[in-house]
Structures are given as structure tokens and as C-alpha cells.
Design a protein around this motif. Structure first.
Motif, PDB file in Angstrom:
ATOM      1  N   PHE A 195      96.159  39.171  47.031  1.00  0.00           N
ATOM      2  CA  PHE A 195      96.599  38.677  45.729  1.00  0.00           C
ATOM      3  C   PHE A 195      96.483  37.152  45.650  1.00  0.00           C
ATOM      4  O   PHE A 195      95.987  36.605  44.659  1.00  0.00           O
ATOM      5  N   GLU A 198      92.521  36.336  45.673  1.00  0.00           N
ATOM      6  CA  GLU A 198      91.744  36.782  44.516  1.00  0.00           C
ATOM      7  C   GLU A 198      92.303  36.294  43.184  1.00  0.00           C
ATOM      8  O   GLU A 198      91.546  35.857  42.310  1.00  0.00           O
ATOM      9  N   GLN A 199      93.612  36.361  43.019  1.00  0.00           N
ATOM     10  CA  GLN A 199      94.212  36.031  41.735  1.00  0.00           C
ATOM     11  C   GLN A 199      94.642  34.559  41.616  1.00  0.00           C
ATOM     12  O   GLN A 199      94.364  33.908  40.620  1.00  0.00           O
ATOM     13  N   CYS A 200      95.311  34.064  42.642  1.00  0.00           N
ATOM     14  CA  CYS A 200      95.854  32.702  42.559  1.00  0.00           C
ATOM     15  C   CYS A 200      94.817  31.634  42.865  1.00  0.00           C
ATOM     16  O   CYS A 200      94.790  30.588  42.211  1.00  0.00           O
ATOM     17  N   ALA A 203      90.654  33.215  41.022  1.00  0.00           N
ATOM     18  CA  ALA A 203      90.758  33.393  39.573  1.00  0.00           C
ATOM     19  C   ALA A 203      91.600  32.308  38.908  1.00  0.00           C
ATOM     20  O   ALA A 203      91.675  32.239  37.675  1.00  0.00           O
ATOM     21  N   LYS A 205      94.794  31.891  38.544  1.00  0.00           N
ATOM     22  CA  LYS A 205      95.866  32.400  37.694  1.00  0.00           C
ATOM     23  C   LYS A 205      97.234  32.037  38.261  1.00  0.00           C
ATOM     24  O   LYS A 205      97.340  31.543  39.360  1.00  0.00           O
TER      25      LYS A 205
END
Length: 215
Positions: A195, A198-200, A203, A205
């Protein structure tokens, strides 16, 4: 992208480094004992290692120099009902990070990503049946994480506070839930690392946000 990692020798920090080098990110880690790092020779060839201690400001400065993102995965070691290791290390480590970043006075400050815990900022993301366990075992570690979170939020620096449920050594599933207020029992360190990566990181985010993550 350049990422510096404090707390890379075990648990979530280790899992993050293993996954991040597969994405060809430039990784720098701080380690007290570089000769004892749990990485393969091939993995180490892709990592820049700084010998030092997160409790020493000068060592932290060397590690995060030029970084776009700094991941702080410091904390006490919790196994079952026992707690060991440097309890409160994240509090001092975060203090050193913030001071070092501000003293560098870079045009663009790196984003701080801290691995915290559900229950640090209230019980809204802790299942009801787990709350007594949290209050009995995790009060002291959570106090230090709360101080560290508060310092980051009030630093004026971009940040992400990742709050996982009870951590396990389970496999990478990529089927977790992550958002503000997510409530669950457990999540693997591999999935938390996924997470964050990939996300923080990739991406970009959850900037200036505090997502909880669980199954």
C-alpha cells in the motif's frame, strides 16, 4: 524517485525495501549493523546503505539527503503479548527527521511517511472486541507514536500517516482495505508495504492524510 528508509532491517520497512527495488526506485537505508541486514547480495547491490542510528541526527541527515520521500518504519518489536526493542524510538527518530529537513531548507521538502497503528488517534478504527487488548498492551507504544504523529502533523511538511491493524507476517495478498477510518483485525506487513509503495509513493495519494489499513 529517491526514497530514504528508517527501520529497513525488519518488518514493514524490510518488506517495503524488497518491493521498492523491484520498481527500480533509488533506495537509501540507515542501519546500525549493515553486515547483519536481511537482504540478499543482489538486493544489497541495489540499495545504498548508511551505517548509523536513527537516534543520531547526523546519521539521519546523511540518509535522507536528496530524498523525495522518507519512510519512517521505526517502533518497538511486538510479538504476541510481549514488547521489546527501542520503545519510543519513532518519537526521537521523527524529531530528528523534521529538524534535519527544515535545516536543509530545500526548495521542495520530502514527504514524510510514517508507519503508525490503528488506535493511536482514538478507537474509531479498532474493532470493539480488540479495544481491551489495545489498552492493556499497546498504551505505551501508542503514546510514543501519538507524539510522533503530532510532531509530523504540526511540522508544516507534507506527510502520510499509515495506520495498520495488528500486523502479521502473512503473504502479500493485495486485497486489503485502506482509507480513513477503515476498521479491521489484522493486515500483513507485506500488504502494508504494498500500500505504501503503490498508493502513497508511486500513485502519490493520501498526501496530508492518515489512512488506516486492514483486511
Amino acid at each position: 524517485m529517491r526514497v530514504a528508509v528508517l527501520g529497513a532491517s525488519r518488518n514493514t520497512g524490510k518488506a517495503f525495501v524488497e518491493q521498492a527495488i523491484e520498481k527500480n526506485l533509488q533506495i537509501t537505508i540507515l542501519a546500525r549493523s549493515p553486515d547483519k541486514l536481511p537482504f540478499t547480495e543482489e538486493q544489497l547491490s541495489k540499495i545504498r546503505v548508511i551505517k548509523g542510528d536513527a537516534l543520531i541526527k547526523e546519521d539521519v541527515a546523511k540518509t535522507i539527503e536528496g530524498a523525495d520521500i522518507v519512510l519512517c518504519s521505526l517502533g518497538a518489536k511486538i510479538e504476541g503479548l510481549s514488547i521489546s526493542g527501542d520503545i519510543g524510538v519513532e518519537e526521537t527518530g521523527v524529531k530528528n527527521l523534521i529538524e534535519t529537513i527544515k535545516e536543509a531548507n530545500a526548495v521542495t521538502a520530502p514527504r514524510l511517511i510514517m508507519v503508525s497503528s490503528t488506535g493511536v488517534n482514538g478507537n474509531y478504527d479498532v474493532p470493539y472486541v480488540c479495544r481491551l487488548f489495545y489498552s492493556l498492551l499497546l498504551t505505551k507504544p501508542h503514546q510514543h507514536k501519538q507524539v510522533a504523529e503530532h510532531a509530523i502533523k504540526n511540522s508544516g511538511l507534507p506527510y502520510t500517516l499509515v495506520r495498520p491493524a495488528l500486523l502479521t507476517n502473512g503473504k502479500l495478498t493485495k486485497t486489503y482495505r485502506a482509507d480513513f477510518g477503515v476498521c479491521g483485525y489484522t493486515v500483513s506487513r507485506n500488504d502494508v508495504a504494498h500500500f505504501i509503495l503503490e498508493q502513497c509513493v508511486l500513485a502519490n495519494k493520501f498526501i496530508n492524510a492518515s489512512p488506516s489499513i486492514a483486511y
